[in-house]
Scaffold this motif. Structure first.
Motif, PDB file in Angstrom:
ATOM      1  N   ILE A 151       1.191  -1.523  -0.480  1.00  0.00           N
ATOM      2  CA  ILE A 151      -0.246  -0.107  -0.170  1.00  0.00           C
ATOM      3  C   ILE A 151       0.713   0.944  -0.218  1.00  0.00           C
ATOM      4  O   ILE A 151       0.802   2.473  -0.537  1.00  0.00           O
ATOM      5  CB  ILE A 151      -1.038  -0.004   1.279  1.00  0.00           C
ATOM      6  CG1 ILE A 151      -2.086  -0.998   0.603  1.00  0.00           C
ATOM      7  CG2 ILE A 151      -1.567   1.360   1.476  1.00  0.00           C
ATOM      8  CD1 ILE A 151      -2.570  -1.453   2.623  1.00  0.00           C
ATOM      9  N   ARG A 152       1.878   0.982   1.016  1.00  0.00           N
ATOM     10  CA  ARG A 152       2.663   2.220   0.799  1.00  0.00           C
ATOM     11  C   ARG A 152       3.869   2.256  -0.317  1.00  0.00           C
ATOM     12  O   ARG A 152       4.655   3.073  -0.649  1.00  0.00           O
ATOM     13  CB  ARG A 152       4.003   2.309   1.958  1.00  0.00           C
ATOM     14  CG  ARG A 152       3.366   2.867   3.358  1.00  0.00           C
ATOM     15  CD  ARG A 152       3.885   2.334   4.651  1.00  0.00           C
ATOM     16  NE  ARG A 152       5.004   1.011   4.374  1.00  0.00           N
ATOM     17  CZ  ARG A 152       6.266   0.995   4.622  1.00  0.00           C
ATOM     18  NH1 ARG A 152       7.076   1.466   4.157  1.00  0.00           N
ATOM     19  NH2 ARG A 152       6.411  -0.140   4.726  1.00  0.00           N
ATOM     20  N   GLU A 153       3.251   1.748  -0.969  1.00  0.00           N
ATOM     21  CA  GLU A 153       3.886   1.205  -2.110  1.00  0.00           C
ATOM     22  C   GLU A 153       5.937   0.963  -1.708  1.00  0.00           C
ATOM     23  O   GLU A 153       6.859   1.627  -3.665  1.00  0.00           O
ATOM     24  CB  GLU A 153       4.764   2.169  -3.764  1.00  0.00           C
ATOM     25  CG  GLU A 153       2.338   2.244  -4.073  1.00  0.00           C
ATOM     26  CD  GLU A 153       2.428   3.671  -5.248  1.00  0.00           C
ATOM     27  OE1 GLU A 153       3.143   3.900  -5.250  1.00  0.00           O
ATOM     28  OE2 GLU A 153       1.306   3.625  -5.687  1.00  0.00           O
ATOM     29  N   ALA A 154       6.116   0.437  -0.876  1.00  0.00           N
ATOM     30  CA  ALA A 154       7.531   0.598  -0.991  1.00  0.00           C
ATOM     31  C   ALA A 154       8.188  -0.711  -2.048  1.00  0.00           C
ATOM     32  O   ALA A 154       9.499  -0.898  -1.629  1.00  0.00           O
ATOM     33  CB  ALA A 154       7.778   0.128   0.326  1.00  0.00           C
ATOM     34  N   ILE A 155       7.248  -1.742  -1.887  1.00  0.00           N
ATOM     35  CA  ILE A 155       7.413  -2.368  -3.264  1.00  0.00           C
ATOM     36  C   ILE A 155       6.510  -2.147  -4.151  1.00  0.00           C
ATOM     37  O   ILE A 155       6.026  -1.933  -4.046  1.00  0.00           O
ATOM     38  CB  ILE A 155       7.410  -4.552  -2.307  1.00  0.00           C
ATOM     39  CG1 ILE A 155       5.471  -4.180  -1.844  1.00  0.00           C
ATOM     40  CG2 ILE A 155       8.598  -4.163  -1.567  1.00  0.00           C
ATOM     41  CD1 ILE A 155       5.504  -5.633  -0.716  1.00  0.00           C
ATOM     42  N   ILE A 156       6.595  -3.155  -5.371  1.00  0.00           N
ATOM     43  CA  ILE A 156       6.283  -3.227  -6.243  1.00  0.00           C
ATOM     44  C   ILE A 156       5.265  -4.767  -6.011  1.00  0.00           C
ATOM     45  O   ILE A 156       3.976  -4.306  -6.842  1.00  0.00           O
ATOM     46  CB  ILE A 156       7.403  -3.628  -7.679  1.00  0.00           C
ATOM     47  CG1 ILE A 156       7.917  -2.428  -8.480  1.00  0.00           C
ATOM     48  CG2 ILE A 156       6.574  -3.317  -8.817  1.00  0.00           C
ATOM     49  CD1 ILE A 156       9.280  -2.590  -9.086  1.00  0.00           C
ATOM     50  N   GLY A 157       5.579  -5.910  -6.202  1.00  0.00           N
ATOM     51  CA  GLY A 157       4.042  -6.433  -5.788  1.00  0.00           C
ATOM     52  C   GLY A 157       4.745  -7.621  -5.007  1.00  0.00           C
ATOM     53  O   GLY A 157       6.071  -7.568  -3.836  1.00  0.00           O
ATOM     54  N   LEU A 158       4.032  -8.543  -4.286  1.00  0.00           N
ATOM     55  CA  LEU A 158       3.916  -8.869  -2.880  1.00  0.00           C
ATOM     56  C   LEU A 158       3.881 -10.104  -3.868  1.00  0.00           C
ATOM     57  O   LEU A 158       3.080 -11.103  -4.422  1.00  0.00           O
ATOM     58  CB  LEU A 158       2.860  -8.868  -2.552  1.00  0.00           C
ATOM     59  CG  LEU A 158       2.821  -9.193  -0.944  1.00  0.00           C
ATOM     60  CD1 LEU A 158       4.474  -9.265   0.188  1.00  0.00           C
ATOM     61  CD2 LEU A 158       1.618  -8.598  -0.142  1.00  0.00           C
TER      62      LEU A 158
END
Length: 184
Positions: free
Chosen positions: A87-94
């Protein structure tokens, strides 16, 4: 005609501001940009999150391979922190390695064994799957080969099945060594 060109060049070089704007600044900017782009520490890594719900050696091995990939920055997260990072866009995908992943691969049930989550407006995340697939496809293919041969050749002989499995795994190449192969 030549006199006019010479006159214009003299006028151009006589005005210091023109010289700065059209010669010095572009050269300085080009020099700085080229040095920045040539730097060894300039690299772009794709940041992904992994949730390992399986917690087996099989899944941990895959995560280690992902972490060793120089093009990826991999964070191993739990469910809540993974959602928050997405949600914070710290990662591109999970990427979620589901519970029972290794058992599903060994029994041939490889449908939807890894779940991928990303934000709806993120158009690069589905493409990242192509980067992580090679890290686990060899293991899946090995297990599928073992399963297929055991079903065909040793359907009622678990000892022979296990011997074939051990020998097959002993002689197959590891993913880490596959990059050294060259096609001829």
């Amino acid at each position: 005609m030549i006199h006019i060109v010479k006159l214009r060049i003299r006028m151009f070089f006589s005005k210091k501001i023109m010289l700065l704007l059209f010669v010095v600044f572009p050269l300085l900017f080009s020099f700085i940009s080229l040095n920045y782009l040539k730097a060894d520490d300039f690299e772009i890594k794709t940041t992904i999150g992994i949730i390992d719900a399986d917690q087996t050696d099989f899944s941990k091995n895959i995560i280690e391979r992902l972490q060793s990939d120089e093009s990826l920055m991999v964070f191993v997260l739990d469910e809540d922190s993974g959602k928050e990072a997405l949600i914070r866009e710290a990662i591109i995908g999970l990427y979620i390695i589901k519970d029972g992943f290794s058992q599903a691969v060994k029994t041939g049930n490889t449908h939807r064994i890894i779940e991928v989550r990303y934000l709806a407006d993120n158009y690069t995340a589905p493409g990242i799957t192509d980067l992580i697939t090679p890290h686990f496809i060899f293991d899946i293919l090995k297990e599928q080969t073992i399963l297929t041969v055991n079903r065909a050749a040793f359907p009622n002989n678990p000892d022979m099945s296990m011997q074939f499995r051990n020998r097959f795994l002993e002689h197959t190449i590891l993913y880490e060594n596959s990059e050294e192969l060259e096609l001829q």
